[in-house]
Scaffold this motif. Structure first.
Motif, PDB file in Angstrom:
ATOM      1  N   GLY A  49       1.104 -18.444   3.152  1.00 59.11           N
ATOM      2  CA  GLY A  49       0.717 -17.566   4.252  1.00 59.11           C
ATOM      3  C   GLY A  49       1.728 -16.484   4.592  1.00 59.11           C
ATOM      4  N   LEU A  50       2.751 -16.289   3.761  1.00 60.66           N
ATOM      5  CA  LEU A  50       3.748 -15.251   4.032  1.00 60.66           C
ATOM      6  C   LEU A  50       3.084 -13.880   4.111  1.00 60.66           C
ATOM      7  CD1 LEU A  50       6.813 -14.550   4.283  1.00 60.66           C
ATOM      8  CD2 LEU A  50       6.778 -14.169   1.798  1.00 60.66           C
ATOM      9  N   GLU A  51       3.390 -13.129   5.166  1.00 62.45           N
ATOM     10  CA  GLU A  51       2.827 -11.794   5.324  1.00 62.45           C
ATOM     11  C   GLU A  51       3.787 -10.741   4.804  1.00 62.45           C
ATOM     12  OE1 GLU A  51       1.628 -11.092   9.313  1.00 62.45           O
ATOM     13  OE2 GLU A  51       0.154 -12.721   9.347  1.00 62.45           O
ATOM     14  N   PRO A  52       3.269  -9.657   4.213  1.00 65.53           N
ATOM     15  CA  PRO A  52       4.151  -8.618   3.685  1.00 65.53           C
ATOM     16  C   PRO A  52       4.874  -7.872   4.814  1.00 65.53           C
ATOM     17  CG  PRO A  52       1.862  -7.919   3.558  1.00 65.53           C
ATOM     18  CD  PRO A  52       1.843  -9.363   3.971  1.00 65.53           C
ATOM     19  N   ASP A  53       6.128  -7.552   4.569  1.00 61.13           N
ATOM     20  CA  ASP A  53       6.942  -6.800   5.520  1.00 61.13           C
ATOM     21  C   ASP A  53       6.792  -5.315   5.186  1.00 61.13           C
ATOM     22  OD1 ASP A  53       8.774  -5.903   7.353  1.00 61.13           O
ATOM     23  OD2 ASP A  53      10.530  -6.479   6.175  1.00 61.13           O
ATOM     24  N   LEU A  54       5.841  -4.660   5.829  1.00 60.73           N
ATOM     25  CA  LEU A  54       5.518  -3.269   5.509  1.00 60.73           C
ATOM     26  C   LEU A  54       6.362  -2.307   6.335  1.00 60.73           C
ATOM     27  CD1 LEU A  54       1.619  -3.462   5.302  1.00 60.73           C
ATOM     28  CD2 LEU A  54       3.318  -3.900   3.510  1.00 60.73           C
ATOM     29  N   GLN A 104      -7.683   1.275  -2.691  1.00 58.76           N
ATOM     30  CA  GLN A 104      -7.713   1.368  -1.235  1.00 58.76           C
ATOM     31  C   GLN A 104      -6.477   0.750  -0.583  1.00 58.76           C
ATOM     32  OE1 GLN A 104     -11.527  -0.397  -0.177  1.00 58.76           O
ATOM     33  NE2 GLN A 104     -12.503   1.612  -0.201  1.00 58.76           N
ATOM     34  N   VAL A 105      -5.635   0.077  -1.353  1.00 53.72           N
ATOM     35  CA  VAL A 105      -4.415  -0.527  -0.812  1.00 53.72           C
ATOM     36  C   VAL A 105      -3.498   0.576  -0.272  1.00 53.72           C
ATOM     37  CG1 VAL A 105      -2.326  -1.770  -1.466  1.00 53.72           C
ATOM     38  CG2 VAL A 105      -4.539  -2.556  -2.274  1.00 53.72           C
ATOM     39  N   SER A 106      -2.808   0.292   0.813  1.00 53.28           N
ATOM     40  CA  SER A 106      -1.973   1.303   1.481  1.00 53.28           C
ATOM     41  C   SER A 106      -0.717   1.633   0.685  1.00 53.28           C
ATOM     42  CB  SER A 106      -1.570   0.807   2.871  1.00 53.28           C
ATOM     43  OG  SER A 106      -0.654  -0.278   2.760  1.00 53.28           O
ATOM     44  N   ASP A 107      -0.190   2.838   0.929  1.00 52.54           N
ATOM     45  CA  ASP A 107       1.089   3.229   0.333  1.00 52.54           C
ATOM     46  C   ASP A 107       2.198   2.267   0.754  1.00 52.54           C
ATOM     47  OD1 ASP A 107      -0.137   5.395  -0.828  1.00 52.54           O
ATOM     48  OD2 ASP A 107       0.663   6.878   0.558  1.00 52.54           O
ATOM     49  N   GLU A 108       2.133   1.805   1.983  1.00 51.41           N
ATOM     50  CA  GLU A 108       3.161   0.884   2.489  1.00 51.41           C
ATOM     51  C   GLU A 108       3.178  -0.412   1.689  1.00 51.41           C
ATOM     52  OE1 GLU A 108       2.243   3.850   5.534  1.00 51.41           O
ATOM     53  OE2 GLU A 108       0.980   2.501   4.347  1.00 51.41           O
ATOM     54  N   TYR A 109       2.004  -0.888   1.303  1.00 49.12           N
ATOM     55  CA  TYR A 109       1.959  -2.124   0.524  1.00 49.12           C
ATOM     56  C   TYR A 109       2.476  -1.899  -0.895  1.00 49.12           C
ATOM     57  CZ  TYR A 109       0.487  -6.639  -1.232  1.00 49.12           C
ATOM     58  OH  TYR A 109       0.490  -7.893  -1.789  1.00 49.12           O
ATOM     59  N   LEU A 110       2.144  -0.764  -1.488  1.00 46.40           N
ATOM     60  CA  LEU A 110       2.662  -0.459  -2.820  1.00 46.40           C
ATOM     61  C   LEU A 110       4.187  -0.367  -2.804  1.00 46.40           C
ATOM     62  CD1 LEU A 110       0.122   2.237  -4.081  1.00 46.40           C
ATOM     63  CD2 LEU A 110       0.076  -0.243  -4.439  1.00 46.40           C
ATOM     64  N   ALA A 111       4.726   0.267  -1.788  1.00 46.86           N
ATOM     65  CA  ALA A 111       6.178   0.370  -1.662  1.00 46.86           C
ATOM     66  C   ALA A 111       6.801  -1.013  -1.486  1.00 46.86           C
ATOM     67  CB  ALA A 111       6.540   1.277  -0.487  1.00 46.86           C
ATOM     68  N   TYR A 112       6.124  -1.873  -0.749  1.00 49.87           N
ATOM     69  CA  TYR A 112       6.592  -3.242  -0.553  1.00 49.87           C
ATOM     70  C   TYR A 112       6.663  -3.990  -1.884  1.00 49.87           C
ATOM     71  CZ  TYR A 112       6.164  -8.213   0.671  1.00 49.87           C
ATOM     72  OH  TYR A 112       6.316  -9.571   0.739  1.00 49.87           O
ATOM     73  N   LEU A 113       5.623  -3.876  -2.705  1.00 51.66           N
ATOM     74  CA  LEU A 113       5.618  -4.551  -4.005  1.00 51.66           C
ATOM     75  C   LEU A 113       6.743  -4.020  -4.890  1.00 51.66           C
ATOM     76  CD1 LEU A 113       1.814  -4.819  -4.884  1.00 51.66           C
ATOM     77  CD2 LEU A 113       3.294  -6.566  -3.887  1.00 51.66           C
ATOM     78  N   ARG A 114       6.946  -2.709  -4.873  1.00 49.68           N
ATOM     79  CA  ARG A 114       8.025  -2.124  -5.676  1.00 49.68           C
ATOM     80  C   ARG A 114       9.385  -2.648  -5.215  1.00 49.68           C
ATOM     81  NH1 ARG A 114       7.205   3.352  -8.266  1.00 49.68           N
ATOM     82  NH2 ARG A 114       4.980   3.534  -8.648  1.00 49.68           N
TER      83      ARG A 114
END
Length: 219
Positions: A49-54, A104-114
């Motif tokens: 259940g960890l949420e991404p830190d955007l 449709q995924v946000s730029d913030e989420y892509l940056a988080y994955l990177r």
């Protein structure tokens, strides 16, 4: 996959300590380079259940596939169309994580994955095209054999698309009985045509588990 005698796949209903070690034992015989799970399975069994830190992104990111530096020989493929999963690192054990997203995924989420070093690829603009996803996994990574490990809706999506070549099923000796528990293949209210299979082998494993292998037939 492992299922109850009535085809259900939620193992927590099968007693205090269901024997699931045969799952990993039999899966290892395929010598696959990767395994794939849907978001719900990943969240329940791996990310807890960890949420991404955007964080805000100053420059928009294009929708190009991203292969992080990994030096891995095996991969965990997380189908996360809307970018909901949080990750502690870019690996599950020694398996490098590859996120499967829509555009449709946000730029913030892509940056988080990177930032986490997680690779990602796009499987479609608004919905996932799994034939495209499998092509990209083979082109971008050294993946030739992929184990599809649920849940039921993900299994159903690939089955409907005609992308399941073989079914490896561990039949666990328990009847679940809960109508709310998902089955091996879930296709919703508009299922595709029935998929016939040919039996390849039957093997009795420990504690009354049957290992059944089937080959998908043309439909």
């Amino acid at each position: 996959m492992m299922s109850s005698l009535d085809g259900r796949i939620i193992t927590k209903r099968w007693g205090d300590a269901p024997n699931t070690k045969e799952y990993e034992t039999t899966a290892a015989t395929f010598k696959a380079e990767a395994w794939m799970c849907g978001r719900v399975t990943m969240e329940k069994d791996f990310t807890k259940g960890l949420e991404p830190d955007l964080k805000p992104v100053g420059t928009p990111l294009d929708r190009a596939d991203f292969v992080a530096e990994h030096h891995a020989e095996s991969f965990a493929v997380a189908v996360d169309a809307h970018g909901k999963l949080g990750w502690e690192s870019a690996f599950i054990d020694e398996d490098h994580i590859i996120a499967v997203l829509t555009e449709q995924v946000s730029d913030e989420y892509l940056a988080y994955l990177r930032e986490k070093g997680v690779s990602y690829l796009f499987g479609g603009a608004a919905a996932l095209d799994f034939a495209l996803v499998l092509d990209k996994l083979g082109d971008l990574f050294p993946i030739r054999t992929l184990l599809l490990e649920g849940g039921g809706h993900l299994n159903g999506s690939l089955l409907r698309a005609g992308l399941v070549e073989e079914l490896s099923l561990l039949h666990y000796p328990v009847v679940d009985g809960a109508a709310t528990s998902p089955t091996l293949f879930e296709q919703g209210s508009s299922p595709g045509p029935a998929q016939p299979f040919a039996l390849l082998s039957v093997e009795q494993r420990s504690e009354g588990i049957l290992w059944l292998r089937y080959e998908a037939k043309a439909r």
